[in-house]
Design an enzyme around this catalytic site. Structure first.
Site, mmCIF file in Angstrom:
data_model
loop_
_atom_site.group_PDB
_atom_site.id
_atom_site.type_symbol
_atom_site.label_atom_id
_atom_site.label_comp_id
_atom_site.label_asym_id
_atom_site.label_seq_id
_atom_site.Cartn_x
_atom_site.Cartn_y
_atom_site.Cartn_z
ATOM 1 N N ASP A 107 110.441 -30.827 22.392
ATOM 2 C CA ASP A 107 111.055 -29.676 23.058
ATOM 3 C C ASP A 107 110.447 -29.535 24.447
ATOM 4 O O ASP A 107 109.417 -30.148 24.770
ATOM 5 C CB ASP A 107 110.837 -28.400 22.240
ATOM 6 C CG ASP A 107 111.784 -27.265 22.624
ATOM 7 O OD1 ASP A 107 112.643 -27.471 23.498
ATOM 8 O OD2 ASP A 107 111.656 -26.169 22.040
ATOM 9 N N LYS A 108 111.097 -28.710 25.252
ATOM 10 C CA LYS A 108 110.649 -28.389 26.609
ATOM 11 C C LYS A 108 110.767 -26.888 26.811
ATOM 12 O O LYS A 108 111.680 -26.253 26.273
ATOM 13 C CB LYS A 108 111.521 -29.157 27.613
ATOM 14 C CG LYS A 108 111.481 -28.638 29.056
ATOM 15 C CD LYS A 108 112.687 -27.752 29.337
ATOM 16 C CE LYS A 108 112.622 -27.166 30.747
ATOM 17 N NZ LYS A 108 113.654 -26.116 30.928
ATOM 18 N N HIS A 109 109.825 -26.317 27.553
ATOM 19 C CA HIS A 109 109.875 -24.885 27.845
ATOM 20 C C HIS A 109 109.543 -24.682 29.313
ATOM 21 O O HIS A 109 108.643 -25.318 29.852
ATOM 22 C CB HIS A 109 108.866 -24.108 26.985
ATOM 23 C CG HIS A 109 108.850 -22.640 27.274
ATOM 24 N ND1 HIS A 109 109.751 -21.768 26.718
ATOM 25 C CD2 HIS A 109 108.043 -21.898 28.086
ATOM 26 C CE1 HIS A 109 109.506 -20.545 27.163
ATOM 27 N NE2 HIS A 109 108.469 -20.599 27.995
ATOM 28 N N SER A 110 110.287 -23.789 29.966
ATOM 29 C CA SER A 110 110.039 -23.448 31.361
ATOM 30 C C SER A 110 109.573 -22.009 31.460
ATOM 31 O O SER A 110 110.019 -21.149 30.689
ATOM 32 C CB SER A 110 111.319 -23.640 32.179
ATOM 33 O OG SER A 110 111.171 -23.088 33.484
ATOM 34 N N THR A 147 118.693 -19.473 29.834
ATOM 35 C CA THR A 147 119.492 -20.592 29.324
ATOM 36 C C THR A 147 120.590 -20.110 28.385
ATOM 37 O O THR A 147 121.720 -20.600 28.430
ATOM 38 C CB THR A 147 118.570 -21.594 28.610
ATOM 39 O OG1 THR A 147 117.647 -22.134 29.560
ATOM 40 C CG2 THR A 147 119.368 -22.737 27.997
ATOM 41 N N ARG A 195 103.017 -5.230 25.626
ATOM 42 C CA ARG A 195 102.495 -5.750 26.898
ATOM 43 C C ARG A 195 103.323 -5.242 28.068
ATOM 44 O O ARG A 195 102.807 -4.931 29.135
ATOM 45 C CB ARG A 195 102.497 -7.273 26.893
ATOM 46 C CG ARG A 195 101.412 -7.913 26.040
ATOM 47 C CD ARG A 195 101.695 -9.386 25.817
ATOM 48 N NE ARG A 195 101.800 -10.111 27.069
ATOM 49 C CZ ARG A 195 102.453 -11.269 27.208
ATOM 50 N NH1 ARG A 195 103.067 -11.819 26.179
ATOM 51 N NH2 ARG A 195 102.503 -11.862 28.372
ATOM 52 N N SER A 210 101.833 -16.302 23.359
ATOM 53 C CA SER A 210 103.241 -15.933 23.210
ATOM 54 C C SER A 210 104.137 -17.161 23.331
ATOM 55 O O SER A 210 105.030 -17.384 22.503
ATOM 56 C CB SER A 210 103.620 -14.898 24.270
ATOM 57 O OG SER A 210 104.997 -14.577 24.186
ATOM 58 N N LYS A 214 105.872 -19.626 19.582
ATOM 59 C CA LYS A 214 107.298 -19.877 19.317
ATOM 60 C C LYS A 214 107.595 -21.359 19.226
ATOM 61 O O LYS A 214 108.631 -21.765 18.692
ATOM 62 C CB LYS A 214 108.143 -19.206 20.401
ATOM 63 C CG LYS A 214 108.074 -17.681 20.358
ATOM 64 C CD LYS A 214 109.068 -17.020 21.289
ATOM 65 C CE LYS A 214 108.650 -17.022 22.729
ATOM 66 N NZ LYS A 214 107.582 -16.057 23.022
ATOM 67 N N LYS A 215 106.710 -22.189 19.759
ATOM 68 C CA LYS A 215 106.898 -23.636 19.668
ATOM 69 C C LYS A 215 106.214 -24.201 18.426
ATOM 70 O O LYS A 215 106.688 -25.183 17.845
ATOM 71 C CB LYS A 215 106.350 -24.315 20.931
ATOM 72 C CG LYS A 215 107.088 -23.904 22.204
ATOM 73 C CD LYS A 215 108.578 -24.144 22.097
ATOM 74 C CE LYS A 215 109.352 -23.667 23.299
ATOM 75 N NZ LYS A 215 110.815 -23.847 23.148
#
Length: 478
Positions: A107-110, A147, A195, A210, A214-215
């Protein structure tokens, strides 16, 4: 007084340990808050107790806020941040996949940017390379686009998918892009909301936990983080972005997850389109083997890192070449079409979108009612188009939301008609704005014109947004 060895709000190794003694009963929440307030390192059991209390409702809102502020001010070391990430991930359902997939799951996260449509291209490209990509994405809030919102601009696209549906999507297509369900990492939702109202959003260990929690529930074999820096990023400073990138990589390693983090510039919009349907069109153009060079460059570099990190390529360059090939031969676009059709888009519409010309695609997606072009005020070379003021004006025009659930206008957006480094003559168009309002207001037009930065330099080649790569321990750059 801050924990020795830990920058304020940071992640590092070291720091005083909890005083030794019997631990037959879990510490009460006020004691845990006091310990962290005083700079004492919390044990994994302590952190689990805090997260459990937040989820089961036994922690008062004031106590959650107090603990978050103590963490923000005193920081957490690496072991504490790993423990917090694990506790958040374990607060809800875990995604389970067939054993045969365990070396394919990536996976990828930005961290968010303007015009960032990389996920729309990268997920199907990786699927075409033989990966399984269970991408859990988010919605836009503030000036950055989401996204999920971009995909929902395609009529019929459904982001809500159960774990069983996700597995079916991965079996048939190899990728899916979905929203986070309430069953996944519920503790993160509780802490994130707190937060947001306690001025602790910028805490490095809280950000790290955080994102990674989730990953972790995706049970991945490799993850690449795209950490933005610059005028339109969460962290304007590259040094601060590097600090987050290093924390993500180190905490990922502590959880047994292979994580690499790319630092990428976000002063200028990525690509030449900003806005939901416009970005879908540009993503499709990239999957045609065309499109803006900076978008293609970032897609193939991030994909190359993932394939190498996961052992599916001998080197990053080999992985990047494989990803590029899926863009040039149409196989990434084919996977995107399959993903659309299996996530609710009418198969005929999915086929027409993916096989049509750019002009035909525009007719199939929501469009704004008006277009307005801005003209260059003088001769010069395009030094920069500032992403932040551009995004803020589009947000005012309805392309973004200020609070969760607010309606957005999918057709609103902007097309850059110039590239960084290009010579521009006075009076030539440089930006086309798509809007539903009759016209731009004078303040909006002025803000957009001020986003264009011209210089007297000779024309030059625009640099890649890809700046540097942070790799996990024991991995040498290739």
């Amino acid at each position: 007084m801050a924990t020795p060895g830990a920058p304020v709000g940071g992640v590092s190794s070291g720091g005083p340990q909890c005083p030794p003694g019997p631990a037959l009963e879990p510490k009460q929440l006020p004691e845990l808050i006091r310990l962290k307030r005083d700079g004492v390192r919390l044990s994994e059991r302590d952190i689990q107790s805090f997260v459990r209390a937040a989820v089961d409702g036994s922690a008062q809102g004031a106590q959650i806020g107090a603990m978050l502020m103590a963490i923000r001010l005193q920081g957490m070391d690496l072991e504490e941040t790993v423990a917090l990430t694990r506790a958040l991930a374990n607060s809800g359902q875990q995604l389970e996949w067939p054993e045969a997939w365990h070396q394919q799951l990536v996976d990828k996260h930005s961290t968010g940017g303007v015009g960032d449509k990389v996920s729309l291209v990268l997920a199907p490209a990786l699927a075409a390379c033989g990966c399984k990509v269970p991408m859990i994405s988010g919605r836009g809030l503030g000036h950055t686009g989401g996204t999920l919102d971009k995909l929902e601009s395609i009529p019929g696209f459904t982001v809500i998918q159960s774990p069983e549906q996700m597995q079916g999507l991965l079996e048939r297509v190899g990728c899916c892009i979905v929203g986070q369900s309430k069953e996944l990492v519920p503790a993160d939702g509780i802490l994130y909301a707190a937060r947001d109202v306690t001025a602790t959003v910028d805490s490095l260990p809280l950000i790290t936990a955080s994102i990674l929690s989730k990953k972790v529930v995706e049970n991945l074999s490799a993850l690449v983080m795209d950490v933005k820096f610059g005028g339109a990023a969460v962290f304007p400073s590259q040094a601060k972005a590097r600090e987050l990138a290093r924390a993500l990589v180190d905490v990922g390693a502590g959880l047994g997850l292979r994580v690499a983090a790319a630092l990428t510039a976000m002063d200028h919009p990525l690509g030449r389109s900003v806005g939901h349907t416009l970005e879908v069109e540009e993503a499709l153009l990239c999957m045609d083997g065309a499109g803006p060079p900076d978008l293609r460059d970032l897609v193939v570099r991030l994909g190359g890192v993932l394939l190498w990190l996961n052992g599916q390529a001998e080197a990053q360059a080999e992985g990047a070449a494989r990803v590029a090939a899926t863009l040039d031969d149409g196989s990434a676009r084919d996977r995107f079409e399959q993903m659309l059709a299996t996530q609710g888009v009418d198969p005929g519409l999915a086929r027409a979108l993916c096989s049509g010309t750019p002009a035909q695609r525009r007719q199939l997606l929501p469009r704004a009612q008006q277009q307005e072009e801005l003209l260059a005020p003088k001769d010069g070379t395009v030094e920069l188009v500032r992403a932040l003021p551009l995004a803020r004006v589009l947000h005012e025009l309805g392309a973004g939301r200020s609070r969760a659930g607010e309606r957005i206008r999918f057709g609103v957006g902007a097309e850059l008609l110039v590239s960084v480094g290009q010579r521009l003559q006075r009076g030539s168009p440089w930006l086309r704005v798509h809007l539903d309002a009759p016209a731009l207001s004078d303040p909006q037009r002025r803000a957009l014109q001020e986003a264009l930065v011209l210089s007297d330099r000779e024309p030059f080649a625009a640099p890649s947004p890809f700046s540097e790569l942070i790799l996990p321990p024991n991995n040498a750059q290739q």
